[in-house]
Every structure is written in C-alpha cells, then in structure tokens.
Scaffold this active site. Sequence first.
Site, PDB file in Angstrom:
ATOM      1  N   ASP A 190      -9.192  -6.411  -3.835  1.00  0.00           N
ATOM      2  CA  ASP A 190      -8.700  -5.219  -3.542  1.00  0.00           C
ATOM      3  C   ASP A 190      -9.654  -3.941  -4.077  1.00  0.00           C
ATOM      4  O   ASP A 190      -9.705  -3.692  -5.218  1.00  0.00           O
ATOM      5  CB  ASP A 190      -7.394  -4.837  -3.486  1.00  0.00           C
ATOM      6  CG  ASP A 190      -6.998  -3.911  -2.895  1.00  0.00           C
ATOM      7  OD1 ASP A 190      -7.745  -2.999  -2.042  1.00  0.00           O
ATOM      8  OD2 ASP A 190      -5.629  -3.334  -2.842  1.00  0.00           O
ATOM      9  N   HIS A 216      -7.879  -5.287   0.393  1.00  0.00           N
ATOM     10  CA  HIS A 216      -6.409  -4.759   0.724  1.00  0.00           C
ATOM     11  C   HIS A 216      -5.698  -5.204   1.957  1.00  0.00           C
ATOM     12  O   HIS A 216      -4.582  -5.038   2.011  1.00  0.00           O
ATOM     13  CB  HIS A 216      -7.087  -3.245   1.064  1.00  0.00           C
ATOM     14  CG  HIS A 216      -5.961  -2.306   0.943  1.00  0.00           C
ATOM     15  ND1 HIS A 216      -5.123  -2.113  -0.297  1.00  0.00           N
ATOM     16  CD2 HIS A 216      -5.282  -1.560   1.987  1.00  0.00           C
ATOM     17  CE1 HIS A 216      -4.018  -1.521  -0.048  1.00  0.00           C
ATOM     18  NE2 HIS A 216      -4.057  -0.920   1.167  1.00  0.00           N
ATOM     19  N   SER A 248       0.917  -1.120   0.110  1.00  0.00           N
ATOM     20  CA  SER A 248      -0.113  -0.101  -0.237  1.00  0.00           C
ATOM     21  C   SER A 248       0.780   1.278  -0.048  1.00  0.00           C
ATOM     22  O   SER A 248       1.666   1.543  -0.842  1.00  0.00           O
ATOM     23  CB  SER A 248      -0.823   0.004   1.057  1.00  0.00           C
ATOM     24  OG  SER A 248      -2.014   1.181   1.114  1.00  0.00           O
TER      25      SER A 248
END
Length: 348
Positions: A294, A327, A150
Amino acid sequence: MRMTEIPAADAKTFTTSDFRLRSGTVMPSVTVGYRTLGNLSPNRDNVVLITHGNTSGPQMIDPGGSTGEGSWNEIVGPGKAVDTDRFFAICPNMLGSSYGSTNAASIDPNTGRRYGPRFPDITVSDIVGTQRLLLEHLGIERLVAIVGPSYGGFQALQWAVDYPDAMRGIAAVVTAPLVPRERADGNVARLLATLSNDPNWNGGDYYDTGGVLESMIQIRTATLMTYGIETRLRDTMSNPGQIEAAIRDEAARWAAGFDANSLLILAKALRSFDVTAQLGKIRSKVLYVLSRTDRLFPPELAASVMPALEAAGVDADYFLLDSDYGHSASGLDAHKWAPRLRQFMESL
C-alpha cells in the site's frame, strides 16, 4: 434464536433534523442512506457497523457486487468473516458522500437550492455522529464491532474515541489514526486545481452547466493508479493499450455516479482528522491491518501506531496483509486476511 426479518442488502434512508456540526453550524435536515445484510436479533445486540472508504459507499457489502476496489462481498456475508448468518451488518453512507446521504447536490432547506460549494465544512466526528443517530433510531445501543478500510478505518477509530463504550471491537484496515495536515491540504489543493480547470466548474455550481465528468475521470484514473489497479489488470491483460482502456472504463463508470463536491467535502473533513492524542479513550479491542504494497498507508506505519496503542493501554493486535494489490488489497485479497478478522470477531 428467532430473528427479526430484514431483507438482505436492503437499501434504506434515515432522516434527522437540526443536526449540529462540531463547528456549531446546524443543518436543518440530514439524510443518511444505508444498506443492511443479515437479521437483527430480538435484543438488537448482534450488530456490526461496516464503514466504507472515501470513494465507495454502502454498496460495498452487496452480495452481488463487483470484486474490484471497494467491494467487501468476500468479507461480509453468510459464512464470511463478518458472518451475516450471525451478525446484522449495517453500512451507512457518509454524510457528504454520493450514495444516499445529504451532500452538495442535495437541496438546502434554508435556500431551496442545491448546497453546491456552500455545503458546510464537516469533520469525521460529524460523519460518525450521523451514524450514531441512525443506530439510536434503530434501537441499537451497542455494537459488536466496527470494521472498515481506509476512510472507513478513520471512522472506526473516531467512533472508538468519541463513543468508547459503544462497541466491543474495531478493525481498522489500510488506514491510520491521523492524516498529516500538509497531506490533507495538498489533496484538497490538487482536487481543486483539476476541477477549477474544467470549463463547466463554475465555482462548484456545475449542476446546471453540464457537469465535470472528464475532470472526474482524470481524478479517478490517478486514484486508481495509486491504489494499484495496474497490478490487478495485469492478472488478465498484457496489452498496455488494453490496460489503459480498462482503467479509463472503470474510472468513467465511477465518475458518472460520484459528485465532485463530495470529493472535496470528504477531503476537507480530513484536515482535522487526528485521534493520536485520544487513543487512551479507546476501551474496545483493536485489530489493525495494513497491506504490504500500500502506497497510501505503508506497513511502516505499524512501527509507530502499535506502540502508541500499547502505550495508551489499548488491547491491540496487528496483521500484515501480504498482497501485491496495494490499497485495494482488503477486497481483492480478502481470503488472505479474512481468517484473522474471523478470529478477531470470535474473540469479541
């Protein structure tokens, strides 16, 4: 080979003075908190930099850490994909974040009071610039790899274009080489809208007005929902009320330790994040990993990112993580992509 002994999950800090931001602003003093796992080789050539996500921190590599969102204890450790029997893992806290580095709650040496909302605007290049100084301080000239999910992926990519010869490879996970400006602006606006409604907000000077805990719980709850927390909780719970309570409990635990201004500092830093025009500077090998479910960085991104890397002459490979955990998949379904990361590490 005899190794230099450094305690596992050792928490330390590094402080530098007169750090010049890309904006030209000079911060009189900057401290970077960091944790390490493994042993540094005598030649200091076995180092892997682990870059953490937006709301996580150096604790993501703690061996006894939670297996929830943000934890990489199944990725980094003895015998793991980033094998700390071989590699020395360093995970620094981002400048502006809440787990040991200089942030809005820190004292501004120029005024003697907390920075608060006066903390200077920073960029992802500034964040990796502090990490570069930390490595220089430790006598580390070159990294084996940089691995991060991320926001950590943003850092890995920024490292690769800012300091192309500093690493042999990067693994950028559930991430992208840019954040569209409208998305970054929208995120900052949403955070400000929620925080500004808090009676204790006081323009960001809330440290002496009781804090903004409820607002932070509200923000965190929304974030966890986007990350896919309900899928994880349904593995062990079926009662909707129980699930709702568990989400609030997890949000509250995070909110108690994370500074609201840090959220804004890191969100604002992404308004200028875009390395797409600089991909040709990358000299390291790249492993790009996305998660099938995600919502923040959907797998469709690979259709544009991989050809762009190839066109820039980058030696890049792609792996799709087949996970229901959105995610949070890189930590929660670590076993599904760890073999691919291990293979990538071996190739370096």
